[in-house]
Enzyme design. Structure first.
Site, short mmCIF file in Angstrom:
data_model
loop_
_atom_site.label_atom_id
_atom_site.label_comp_id
_atom_site.label_asym_id
_atom_site.label_seq_id
_atom_site.Cartn_x
_atom_site.Cartn_y
_atom_site.Cartn_z
N PHE A 116 -32.12 25.94 -40.98
CA PHE A 116 -32.64 26.93 -40.01
C PHE A 116 -31.65 28.08 -39.75
CE2 PHE A 116 -32.78 27.36 -35.12
CZ PHE A 116 -33.54 28.51 -35.16
N ILE A 117 -30.50 27.78 -39.16
CA ILE A 117 -29.60 28.87 -38.77
C ILE A 117 -28.91 29.46 -40.00
CG2 ILE A 117 -27.71 29.58 -37.23
CD1 ILE A 117 -28.31 27.08 -35.54
N ASP B 283 -25.89 23.69 -50.51
CA ASP B 283 -26.77 22.94 -49.61
C ASP B 283 -27.37 21.76 -50.38
OD1 ASP B 283 -28.61 23.86 -46.84
OD2 ASP B 283 -29.24 22.17 -48.08
N ASP C 175 -23.68 18.47 -52.41
CA ASP C 175 -23.27 17.77 -51.20
C ASP C 175 -21.86 18.22 -50.78
OD1 ASP C 175 -22.65 15.85 -49.30
OD2 ASP C 175 -23.43 14.18 -50.50
N THR D 247 -21.66 23.18 -31.48
CA THR D 247 -22.71 23.15 -30.47
C THR D 247 -22.16 22.97 -29.06
OG1 THR D 247 -24.45 21.65 -29.66
CG2 THR D 247 -22.92 20.71 -31.18
N ASP D 248 -22.95 23.38 -28.06
CA ASP D 248 -22.55 23.13 -26.66
C ASP D 248 -22.62 21.65 -26.32
OD1 ASP D 248 -25.35 22.88 -26.66
OD2 ASP D 248 -25.69 24.28 -25.02
N GLU D 249 -23.31 20.86 -27.16
CA GLU D 249 -23.53 19.45 -26.81
C GLU D 249 -22.23 18.64 -26.81
OE1 GLU D 249 -27.10 17.70 -28.37
OE2 GLU D 249 -28.01 19.67 -28.70
N TYR E 285 -24.95 12.44 -32.43
CA TYR E 285 -24.88 13.80 -33.00
C TYR E 285 -23.73 14.59 -32.35
CZ TYR E 285 -25.88 18.84 -33.28
OH TYR E 285 -25.77 20.20 -33.44
N LYS F 85 -20.20 16.02 -34.00
CA LYS F 85 -19.82 17.44 -34.01
C LYS F 85 -18.48 17.63 -33.29
CE LYS F 85 -21.77 20.55 -35.37
NZ LYS F 85 -21.83 21.18 -36.73
N GLY G 81 -29.98 8.23 -23.07
CA GLY G 81 -28.76 9.04 -22.88
C GLY G 81 -29.03 10.53 -22.80
N HIS G 82 -30.26 10.91 -22.47
CA HIS G 82 -30.70 12.32 -22.50
C HIS G 82 -29.83 13.21 -21.60
CE1 HIS G 82 -34.61 14.95 -22.62
NE2 HIS G 82 -33.53 15.61 -23.03
P1 NAD Z 1 -30.69 22.25 -39.94
O1 NAD Z 1 -30.84 20.78 -39.70
O2 NAD Z 1 -31.88 23.13 -39.86
O3 NAD Z 1 -30.03 22.51 -41.38
C1 NAD Z 1 -28.93 21.79 -41.86
C2 NAD Z 1 -28.74 22.17 -43.32
O4 NAD Z 1 -27.59 21.46 -43.82
C3 NAD Z 1 -29.92 21.80 -44.22
O5 NAD Z 1 -30.24 22.87 -45.07
C4 NAD Z 1 -29.41 20.60 -45.00
O6 NAD Z 1 -30.00 20.47 -46.29
C5 NAD Z 1 -27.92 20.91 -45.08
N1 NAD Z 1 -27.11 19.69 -45.29
C6 NAD Z 1 -27.17 18.53 -44.59
N2 NAD Z 1 -26.29 17.64 -45.08
C7 NAD Z 1 -25.64 18.27 -46.11
C8 NAD Z 1 -24.61 17.87 -46.99
N3 NAD Z 1 -24.06 16.65 -46.94
N4 NAD Z 1 -24.16 18.76 -47.90
C9 NAD Z 1 -24.71 20.01 -47.97
N5 NAD Z 1 -25.70 20.42 -47.16
C10 NAD Z 1 -26.16 19.57 -46.24
O7 NAD Z 1 -29.55 22.71 -38.93
P2 NAD Z 1 -29.42 24.02 -38.05
O8 NAD Z 1 -30.23 23.85 -36.82
O9 NAD Z 1 -29.60 25.20 -38.91
O10 NAD Z 1 -27.88 23.90 -37.61
C11 NAD Z 1 -26.85 24.45 -38.42
C12 NAD Z 1 -25.51 24.23 -37.75
O11 NAD Z 1 -25.52 24.81 -36.43
C13 NAD Z 1 -25.16 22.76 -37.53
O12 NAD Z 1 -23.79 22.58 -37.78
C14 NAD Z 1 -25.50 22.51 -36.06
O13 NAD Z 1 -24.68 21.48 -35.54
C15 NAD Z 1 -25.15 23.86 -35.46
N6 NAD Z 1 -25.90 24.20 -34.24
C16 NAD Z 1 -27.25 24.12 -34.20
C17 NAD Z 1 -27.93 24.50 -33.04
C18 NAD Z 1 -29.45 24.45 -32.97
O14 NAD Z 1 -30.01 24.67 -31.90
N7 NAD Z 1 -30.15 24.24 -34.05
C19 NAD Z 1 -27.22 24.93 -31.93
C20 NAD Z 1 -25.81 25.00 -32.01
C21 NAD Z 1 -25.17 24.64 -33.17
P1 TYD Z 2 -34.28 19.45 -29.25
O1 TYD Z 2 -35.06 20.63 -29.72
O2 TYD Z 2 -34.36 18.17 -30.01
O3 TYD Z 2 -32.76 19.94 -29.10
P2 TYD Z 2 -31.48 19.20 -28.40
O4 TYD Z 2 -31.80 17.77 -28.23
O5 TYD Z 2 -30.43 19.45 -29.41
O6 TYD Z 2 -31.27 19.91 -27.10
O7 TYD Z 2 -34.72 19.14 -27.75
C1 TYD Z 2 -34.64 20.12 -26.75
C2 TYD Z 2 -35.05 19.48 -25.45
O8 TYD Z 2 -36.43 19.11 -25.52
C3 TYD Z 2 -34.30 18.20 -25.15
O9 TYD Z 2 -34.05 18.12 -23.74
C4 TYD Z 2 -35.26 17.11 -25.56
C5 TYD Z 2 -36.62 17.72 -25.30
N1 TYD Z 2 -37.73 17.26 -26.18
C6 TYD Z 2 -38.93 16.80 -25.61
O10 TYD Z 2 -39.09 16.76 -24.37
N2 TYD Z 2 -39.93 16.39 -26.44
C7 TYD Z 2 -39.79 16.41 -27.81
O11 TYD Z 2 -40.74 15.99 -28.54
C8 TYD Z 2 -38.57 16.90 -28.37
C9 TYD Z 2 -38.36 16.95 -29.86
C10 TYD Z 2 -37.57 17.33 -27.52
#
Ligand code: NAD
Ligand code: TYD
Length: 360
Positions: free
Chosen positions: A12-13, A34, A60, A135-137, A161, A165, A295-296
């Site tokens: 995604f990102i 990837d 990988d 991540t902020d998590e 997760y 991280k 653990g939400h």
């Molecule tokens: P995503 O799950 O959409 O994509 C992850 C990508 O990594 C995929 O394309 C997958 O094929 C690839 N991947 C996984 N394991 C791999 C491996 N062993 N070798 C090579 N490639 C591999 O993730 P995202 O939401 O785009 O997040 C990207 C980064 O940003 C992550 O590090 C995540 O922790 C961080 N992040 C995400 C969010 C969010 O809201 N999505 C917020 C803050 C930080």
């Molecule tokens: P998510 O998109 O999984 O991101 P994160 O857990 O990394 O914050 O979830 C965002 C929020 O939405 C989180 O508080 C969990 C909640 N959630 C639901 O209530 N229902 C759902 O089906 C999903 C996937 C998430």
């Protein structure tokens, strides 16, 4: 000409970042490593601008020899590391993959760049850079009256997760202090926007609502996230790569504090307006409350003073506009949605995660 290795650039990102960078910067080549796990797809990399400067390598980050080869064959001088397992619910049902990719994978990358970029046993080239996306998590959870996370907030991850991280952040930081590897880290809040895998809250709710399926809210739905439009995150990463101080961590966020329920209600309102003749209008009637995530985390909030003050980044897309753009994108990209959701893995995940959440 800069040669950048992006890891996880089919997710995604990462894919949004590559699209942003190819359009914004004329003088760089991107080598996108990837593994194409369930979360990565070449569908995310279609119709890239200046696509001749993007090179995809399926593989990988835990494969030492491959990482070494990508670095040396392409004369890489910047690594932007996105690759990770990223879904909290998956980390609860199966944490091992998170330990492998997020911790071990980051370690293998760090070791590879340290060896490839070293001048001698004590020195690393000063003109190279490793940027780590986090991540902020990692900071844990906040009560409703607590101040937002700043960069020096204690690290208290609550899910496998977040713990994986946090471990990777610590490793990256340690390579700066021990070996002098030029690094930066960004810790960002929840992203949303085009190409997000529909297991995450916002795309899942948009697609379920359009199809008249239940909208499963965990617990009471009053959990709070600081949602940021993905393009703002991509600009923040690039700004920190260019102007951030080496060895430093920067928080990225939007200072948004809606509850999950409010997010889902806003999506429903947009769909009611755009699809007045749908048999599922009003879409809010599809909301169901289901068993909470163990653990939400209750609330995340980001203090973004440092990034605003030091590298002159500001978020540009407000939550209302970002949700409009996102709903429109999912409605306009039904081919993408179909291809992503047709995978057997997706169906089994949905079954696994939702089948025994009782409805209240
Ligand atoms: P995503 O799950 O959409 O994509 C992850 C990508 O990594 C995929 O394309 C997958 O094929 C690839 N991947 C996984 N394991 C791999 C491996 N062993 N070798 C090579 N490639 C591999 O993730 P995202 O939401 O785009 O997040 C990207 C980064 O940003 C992550 O590090 C995540 O922790 C961080 N992040 C995400 C969010 C969010 O809201 N999505 C917020 C803050 C930080
Ligand atoms: P998510 O998109 O999984 O991101 P994160 O857990 O990394 O914050 O979830 C965002 C929020 O939405 C989180 O508080 C969990 C909640 N959630 C639901 O209530 N229902 C759902 O089906 C999903 C996937 C998430």
């Amino acid at each position: 000409m800069k040669n950048i290795m992006v890891t996880g650039g089919a997710g995604f990102i990462g894919s949004n970042f590559i699209r942003f960078l190819l359009a914004a910067e004329p003088d760089l080549n991107i080598y996108n490593l990837d593994l194409l796990t369930y979360a990565g797809s070449l569908e995310n990399l279609k119709r890239l601008p200046n696509s001749d400067r993007h090179h995809f390598i399926e593989g990988d980050i835990c494969d030492r020899d491959l990482v070494k080869k990508v670095l040396s064959e392409n004369d890489i001088d910047l690594v932007v590391h996105f690759a990770a397992e990223t879904h909290v619910d998956r980390s609860i049902l199966g944490p091992e993959a998170f330990i492998r990719t997020n911790i071990r994978g980051t370690f293998i990358l760090l070791e590879a760049v340290r060896k490839y970029w070293k001048i001698d046993s004590r020195k690393i080239r000063p003109d190279v850079h490793f940027h780590h996306i986090s991540t902020d998590e990692v900071y844990g959870t906040l009560a409703s009256d607590e101040p937002a996370f700043s960069e020096d907030h204690q690290i208290s991850p609550n899910s496998p997760y977040a713990a994986s991280k946090a471990a990777s952040d610590h490793l990256v930081r340690s390579y700066f202090h021990t070996y002098g590897l030029p690094i930066t880290i960004t810790n960002c809040s929840n992203n949303y926007g085009p190409n997000q895998f529909p297991e995450k809250l916002i795309p899942l709710m948009i697609l379920n609502a359009i199809e008249g399926k239940p909208l499963p809210i965990y617990g009471d739905g009053r959990q709070i996230r600081d949602w940021l439009y993905v393009e703002d995150h991509c600009r923040a990463i690039w700004t920190v790569v260019q102007s951030g101080k080496k060895g430093e961590t920067y928080n990225v966020g939007r200072e948004n504090q809606p509850t999950n329920l409010e997010i889902v209600q806003e999506i429903c309102r947009i769909l009611d307006r755009d699809l007045p003749d749908s048999q599922f209008t009003p879409h809010e009637n599809l909301i169901v409350y289901v068993t909470d995530r163990p653990g939400h985390d209750r609330r995340y909030a980001m203090n973004i003073n440092k990034i605003i003050g030091e590298v002159e980044w500001n978020p540009q897309v407000n939550l209302k506009d970002g949700l409009e753009l996102t709903v429109a994108w999912y409605r306009e990209n039904s081919d993408w949605v179909k291809k992503i959701r047709d995978q057997q893995e997706y169906q089994s995940w949905m079954e696994n995660n939702y089948h025994d959440r009782s409805i209240s």
